[in-house]
Write an enzyme that holds these catalytic residues in place. Sequence first.
Site, PDB file in Angstrom:
ATOM      1  N   GLY A   1      21.632 -41.844 -40.788  1.00 21.17           N
ATOM      2  CA  GLY A   1      21.495 -40.713 -41.679  1.00 21.17           C
ATOM      3  C   GLY A   1      20.546 -41.100 -42.801  1.00 21.17           C
ATOM      4  O   GLY A   1      19.950 -42.184 -42.786  1.00 21.17           O
ATOM      5  N   SER A   2      20.430 -40.233 -43.793  1.00 19.55           N
ATOM      6  CA  SER A   2      19.471 -40.501 -44.866  1.00 19.55           C
ATOM      7  C   SER A   2      19.798 -41.779 -45.620  1.00 19.55           C
ATOM      8  O   SER A   2      18.896 -42.510 -46.047  1.00 19.55           O
ATOM      9  CB  SER A   2      19.424 -39.310 -45.824  1.00 19.55           C
ATOM     10  OG  SER A   2      20.726 -39.019 -46.337  1.00 19.55           O
TER      11      SER A   2
ATOM     12  N   GLU B   1      20.815 -44.499 -44.499  1.00 16.96           N
ATOM     13  CA  GLU B   1      20.514 -45.697 -43.711  1.00 16.96           C
ATOM     14  C   GLU B   1      19.011 -45.922 -43.541  1.00 16.96           C
ATOM     15  O   GLU B   1      18.588 -46.997 -43.097  1.00 16.96           O
ATOM     16  CB  GLU B   1      21.164 -45.597 -42.321  1.00 16.96           C
ATOM     17  CG  GLU B   1      22.679 -45.714 -42.337  1.00 16.96           C
ATOM     18  CD  GLU B   1      23.327 -44.500 -42.987  1.00 16.96           C
ATOM     19  OE1 GLU B   1      24.135 -44.695 -43.922  1.00 16.96           O
ATOM     20  OE2 GLU B   1      23.006 -43.358 -42.597  1.00 16.96           O
TER      21      GLU B   1
ATOM     22  N   GLU C   1      29.340 -41.443 -33.635  1.00 18.09           N
ATOM     23  CA  GLU C   1      29.708 -42.769 -34.159  1.00 18.09           C
ATOM     24  C   GLU C   1      30.832 -43.428 -33.365  1.00 18.09           C
ATOM     25  O   GLU C   1      30.914 -44.665 -33.314  1.00 18.09           O
ATOM     26  CB  GLU C   1      30.088 -42.653 -35.631  1.00 18.09           C
ATOM     27  CG  GLU C   1      28.921 -42.365 -36.549  1.00 18.09           C
ATOM     28  CD  GLU C   1      28.620 -40.892 -36.702  1.00 18.09           C
ATOM     29  OE1 GLU C   1      27.780 -40.535 -37.545  1.00 18.09           O
ATOM     30  OE2 GLU C   1      29.240 -40.071 -35.971  1.00 18.09           O
TER      31      GLU C   1
ATOM     32  N   HIS D   1      26.809 -43.936 -40.916  1.00 14.46           N
ATOM     33  CA  HIS D   1      26.326 -43.057 -41.978  1.00 14.46           C
ATOM     34  C   HIS D   1      27.466 -42.678 -42.920  1.00 14.46           C
ATOM     35  O   HIS D   1      28.316 -41.839 -42.591  1.00 14.46           O
ATOM     36  CB  HIS D   1      25.703 -41.804 -41.370  1.00 14.46           C
ATOM     37  CG  HIS D   1      25.134 -40.852 -42.387  1.00 14.46           C
ATOM     38  ND1 HIS D   1      24.401 -41.285 -43.477  1.00 14.46           N
ATOM     39  CD2 HIS D   1      25.177 -39.504 -42.481  1.00 14.46           C
ATOM     40  CE1 HIS D   1      24.024 -40.239 -44.194  1.00 14.46           C
ATOM     41  NE2 HIS D   1      24.480 -39.144 -43.619  1.00 14.46           N
TER      42      HIS D   1
ATOM     43  N   HIS E   1      55.108 -50.162 -25.897  1.00 15.25           N
ATOM     44  CA  HIS E   1      54.603 -48.795 -25.955  1.00 15.25           C
ATOM     45  C   HIS E   1      55.727 -47.804 -25.653  1.00 15.25           C
ATOM     46  O   HIS E   1      56.199 -47.099 -26.521  1.00 15.25           O
ATOM     47  CB  HIS E   1      53.435 -48.617 -24.964  1.00 15.25           C
ATOM     48  CG  HIS E   1      52.763 -47.287 -25.055  1.00 15.25           C
ATOM     49  ND1 HIS E   1      51.823 -46.866 -24.153  1.00 15.25           N
ATOM     50  CD2 HIS E   1      52.907 -46.271 -25.944  1.00 15.25           C
ATOM     51  CE1 HIS E   1      51.399 -45.648 -24.484  1.00 15.25           C
ATOM     52  NE2 HIS E   1      52.043 -45.275 -25.558  1.00 15.25           N
TER      53      HIS E   1
ATOM     54  N   GLY F   1      44.883 -48.430 -26.780  1.00 13.76           N
ATOM     55  CA  GLY F   1      45.086 -47.202 -26.018  1.00 13.76           C
ATOM     56  C   GLY F   1      44.340 -46.010 -26.575  1.00 13.76           C
ATOM     57  O   GLY F   1      44.563 -44.880 -26.139  1.00 13.76           O
TER      58      GLY F   1
END
Length: 526
Positions: free
Chosen positions: A25-26, A28, A47, A70, A281, A401
Amino acid sequence: MPSVHAVTYSLLRHQGITTVFGNPGSNELPFLKGFPEDFRYVLGLHEGVVAGMADGYALASGRPAFINLHAAAGTGNAMGALTNAWYSHSPLVITAGQQARSMIGVESMLANVDAPQLPKPLVKWSYEPACPEDVPRALSQAIHSASLPPRGPVYVSIPHDDWDREAGDDAALVIEREIAHAGVPSFEQLERLAQRLNAAENPVLVLGPEVDARQANGLAVELAERLCLPVWVAPSASRCPFPNRHPCFRGVLPAAIAGITVHLEGHDLIVVVGAPVFRYHKYAPGRYLPEGAGLVHVTGDANEAARAPMGDALVGDVHATLEALLPRIEQSARAMPETLPRPAAAEDGEGRLAPANVFDTLDMLAPEDAIYVKESTSTVEIFWERVGMREPGSYFFPAAGGLGFGLPAALGVQLAQPRRQVIGVIGDGSASYAITALWSAAQYRIPAVLIILKNGTYGALRGFARHMKVDDAPGLDVPDIDFCALARGYGVEARLADTHEALVQALQEGFAMDLPLLIEVPTLPT
């Protein structure tokens, strides 16, 4: 005087980190300005995909992977993937662009307010440098923190106006720093563990992902053979720590308290190496240990040792501990366990294949050193029974998971291991979480074979619904997705394999290609 930008790239280069996974993004753009020719930028369209690719790359290479996100929104999008990275101890160095320093306080757009708090608790360390001159040192700390045991993700938020600032006279000192970890148990600790193993009447070995991550598989095999031990893989294993065609191999423990106790019944000593004790789990309460059994936990993670509800623990480097332990182990007179029988073929349906038969076909045709990235949670047991895994680093599974791991991780693993064939085995529900990874596969010509098991439902969730007696829950099915059309839309070749013959042909074609191939396999529910 060198800039923060120049020192940072020198630091990354010295540490062997020349691949950047990102979605810019700007904030970065100043970091990416003048991107060096000897670096590689791998773009993901979301992402979560960026983090998943980096996760696979770090796990398969054993080296830190560098992520550029970003601001707050990008970090938030990646955090689902960080649940898996945290529990698999993936060394990820995550950076996020921050708004210009003078704009943070007024909460301008793209200001990441209280940035170090955002990714917690899914990172080992989180930081925003107090001044531009501290950026190189902070990134050096991030790289070493991610790499030191227990490995894990770290996070650094960097204001975008820091990159052009001068780094200071001493900035270069961080570039060539090396930090070595040495963690071997004492003579007395090793002697005590060896005595317990040698004296036990019916010991059992439970191995986890840390054994594979530290390349201690061969030592684990030698220990099992010397003591003639049955070997179980820890529940919800994200790696394959033991060859599953070996006579000592018994299978994968279930992720339930009562289930584990039943499987370990009759053993007087349980030695768990390189795994938490245990990753439960399914809620199936019972006794933590069988009657009369003791437990010893060997791990490189002090937190995992401390939180276990039973047993003794020895914290140290797993590879070094096994290496030092083996000379103290006596050859047992017990008979070796017998190799588990191969299960029979299953029956296919009309236009749908049984997952068991898909895996048998895969096992027959795949290269012996193939790497499997597996994210079809309803077929875990069937897969381990039918697909042989002999080499270290042959299996990766989402450690927490969290869905969306399989597609991007397969690409990251293939980038890290270009000489081995990577095969993604991914459920249709899981694939939909990260389908944009197909664009990255096409753009970077990543030759992974991506198998989508399409049963039209969240299979694992269906199993839990039966277990929890919830027969009327909505939202359990995902019908009518055309993965071949989606793949072609992103530029990836695709094949529909709704018969055994079509699957064989598609696999043979995929293994011969130097491009990615998606194979959609309609399957029966498990």
